[in-house]
Design a protein around this motif. Structure first.
Motif: not given
Lengths: 260, 447
Positions: B360-367, B421-435
């Motif tokens: 189960l993956i729970i995450a914020t829209d940063g992801l 999280t790294k994938l989100a950073l790699a794709r230029h997520s501009a938000d906080n990322v919580s996974v």
């Protein structure tokens, strides 16, 4: 701008030193890539990291020394391009950009080798940042931003002080705004203001240095050297690009030679 | 029948609700992800999950949405090449993985240290990453989890995560079973509502469970409403008292404009209960397929739009659809000034756990803004499958051995959360990322 200007010399020396450091860092990275086992080269990489930090420390000390006379030289440096000047935060870069740069480097490398990372293959490089490291980087990030914000507040106060007593009141009382040498009173006020700027600059330099040091302590030797090489490349390239760009812009804006 | 609704996968489709920027980088990526999904869907047998949706409105929504996403995206030649290359890569992996699947078992490990550590982490503000396994009295192995929460490219941290394994016991069976709590909160306006949710939500849910409510929907709806009331009462009570370290310093009216998303997962031995309010999301990875267990509350969701308008509110497009032109989600905890248009009532789904459940993956829209459900699911399952479960500790009495084993048993989940999280950073997520990644695979002994 004279080449004899000590502040300018200090900057030139720093840029040259960064060029030298960069080629050493890149050379070491090439060597490391040739090694069968990563880690065998760690001592050399550590030495290079320490050397780079030492050079940065020296530069900051020189700035602090020279800035005692004139801190404004460093807040509006004539040796920087207009773009560099526009993007400055308290006479230098924002310390938090180190983390931003690191995230960009992690992201770039991660995307390129995502299959390996999913498999759990350890590459040892920046894309391989562990959970523990990420945690520490995030804490450093939040701490750095908090410090930055505090210093930005100090700078804001200094900026507002310009319009406050005594400077504004002396101006109000002054009979003429032109061709009048500053009075002893205004010289004293401006000197004091510049002294406060010098203090803020030293705090900012210290935060820049400490952020870099702490970040490098979180990274492994090879990650650290990769990061340093990328950050020096960024600095040197930006300086070079924007200088060329601004020269071209300047040339195109010059009015055409008149016919008379 | 709701299973069928899920079967058509509303995964990337929540994303179609957001306007597609033609020819932009993110649009290109989104298209690539749709491609990847197609291969997953055809290559892996999809079992429709027996999910129960306790909200009629959602059912309506599920039937409406897929049509909006059914038109294939136009892709230029270069992009097709890219996405095909991606598909091939993933394809190879999955085939290889099928052979390895036999090796994936989870073990019942007891690790007090890891659990305590994670708890401490959670209390100390901006936690980033932790993992752990909690002791369990009953035979059912506790779920393993990993989590990462970073500030990312933002200058303020407004995400909060709360993980409380075995946070309460359910007495409905002959033997009491342990329930596990996972909450992800994404604050807006300031961080204090998200923090308050992190501190209190699990306690409120525990209290409501112990009151013996009949349905999960009632338990969770009451809990979310209580949480909302606490936040409102609390911020008005401390108004003016500078006891808060947060940006808004709890001053009204700024304080009235603060809220948080909340997605809460309660995991029992046989069920997953997801309660959602806002645009954070829970996605179940079952047999290689991504099954969203929550649907984002966006103001332009047809049923949400109707509800807002019925209450007398308006959705204004100002950098995307926003309630009264302000808030880009239609439900949240807090946001007092946007009531009754923005409500704290959760949508609750109850899903039976099956042996095919992977994680189960729970995450914020940063992801979720930059990674589709399907991609997240593929990455997490590949990661879990490539990390072999550790062998059980030889001497169960030895604390050190237990601690080490406990940590490593969870490394896979931690790895999965940091990969995302790294994938989100790699794709230029501009938000906080919580996974948060929760391992749902059951060992041969676990049932």
């Amino acid at each position: 701008m004279s080449d004899q200007d000590p502040a300018n010399c200090c900057f030139r020396n720093w840029m040259n030193l960064q060029e030298e450091d960069l080629s050493e860092l890149l050379q070491a990275l090439n060597l490391d890539a040739d090694h069968d086992k990563s880690g065998t080269n760690d001592d050399q990489l550590n030495q290079l990291t320490l050397k780079a930090i030492e050079h940065f420390e020296d530069y900051i000390k020189k700035r602090a020394h020279l800035g005692r006379e004139s801190a404004t030289t460093f807040f509006a440096p004539r040796w920087c391009t207009m773009l560099e000047c526009s993007m400055m935060w308290i006479a230098g870069c924002r310390p938090s950009i180190y983390i931003r740069l690191l995230y960009a480097l992690i992201g770039e490398e991660f995307e390129n080798r995502i299959e390996e990372y999913i498999q759990g293959i350890q590459t040892g490089t920046l894309g391989d940042i562990s959970t523990v490291q990420m945690n520490l980087i995030n804490n450093l990030h939040i701490k750095t931003i908090r410090e930055e914000d505090k210093m930005s507040m100090k700078l804001a106060s200094l900026q507002e002080d310009m319009a406050d007593d005594p400077i504004s009141i002396i101006a109000k009382k002054s009979r003429t705004c032109h061709n009048e040498p500053p009075s002893a009173e205004i010289r004293k006020a401006l000197d004091e203001h510049e002294k406060s700027m010098w203090n803020v600059m030293r705090d900012a330099d210290e935060l820049r240095l400490n952020t870099l040091k702490e970040l490098l302590s979180i990274l492994t030797p090879v990650q650290g050297v990769n990061f340093l090489a990328a950050s020096k490349k960024l600095h040197l390239c930006l300086h070079g690009w924007t200088r060329e760009r601004e020269l071209q812009q300047h040339a195109s804006m010059r009015p055409p030679p008149s016919d008379n | 029948m709701t299973g069928m609704c899920y079967g058509v996968n509303i995964g990337g489709e929540t994303e179609t609700a957001t306007p597609v920027e033609p020819s932009s980088e993110s649009a290109r990526r989104r298209r690539m992800e749709i491609h990847q999904f197609r291969f997953v869907a055809s290559d892996v047998a999809v079992a429709p999950p027996p999910a129960t949706i306790e909200n009629g409105r959602k059912r309506q929504k599920l039937e409406v949405l897929p049509s909006s996403s059914s038109s294939p995206p136009r892709i230029s030649g270069k992009e097709i090449q890219n996405s095909e290359a991606d598909e091939i890569k993933l394809n190879c992996r999955v085939k290889k993985r099928k052979v390895e699947e036999v090796a994936t078992t989870s073990l019942s490990l007891v690790c007090d240290n890891a659990a305590e550590e994670s708890d401490v982490h959670h209390r100390c503000g901006y936690l980033s990453s932790s993992s752990g396994v909690l002791p369990e009295l009953v035979a059912e192995p506790p779920p393993k989890f990993g989590m990462t929460s970073v500030c990312g490219r933002r200058r303020d941290m407004e995400d909060a995560v709360a993980i409380h394994p075995s946070f309460c016991k359910e007495e409905t069976h002959e033997t009491p079973t342990s329930l596990h709590f996972f909450g992800v909160y994404d604050g807006h306006g300031c961080s204090h509502v998200a923090k308050k949710c992190k501190d209190r939500m699990h306690e409120i849910v525990k209290d409501e469970v112990e009151k013996g409510e009949v349905s999960w929907k009632d338990v969770m709806t009451k809990s979310f409403n209580r949480m909302d009331k606490e936040v409102t009462d609390w911020s008005s009570a401390v108004d003016g008292v500078s006891s808060s370290s947060c940006r808004c310093e709890l001053r009204t009216p700024q304080c009235d404009a603060v809220g948080s998303t909340a997605v809460v997962a309660v995991v029992t031995p046989d069920k997953i209960i997801i309660s959602n309010c806002g645009d954070s999301r829970a996605v179940l990875c079952r047999n290689g397929t991504a099954i969203p267990l929550s649907v984002d509350h966006k103001p332009d969701r047809p049923d949400e739009l109707a509800r807002i308008q019925e209450a007398g509110g308006r959705v204004i497009y100002w950098d995307g659809p926003r309630v009264l032109g302000v808030l880009a989600m239609s439900r949240a905890i807090g946001d007092n000034y946007l009531k009754p248009y923005v409500i704290p009532e959760p949508e609750v789904t109850v899903t039976d756990r099956t042996s095919e459940d992977e994680c189960l993956i729970i995450a914020t829209d940063g992801l979720w803004d930059v990674v589709s459900n399907d991609t997240a699911c593929s990455v997490a399952r590949m990661c879990l499958q490539s990390r072999k479960p550790p062998s059980p500790p030889r001497s169960p009495g030895n604390e050190l051995t237990l601690g080490e084993a406990g940590e490593s048993s969870d490394k896979a989940c931690s790895d999965a959360s940091i990969l995302l999280t790294k994938l989100a950073l790699a794709r230029h997520s501009a938000d906080n990322v919580s996974v948060v990644v929760i391992d749902l695979r059951k060992g041969p002994m676990g049932g």
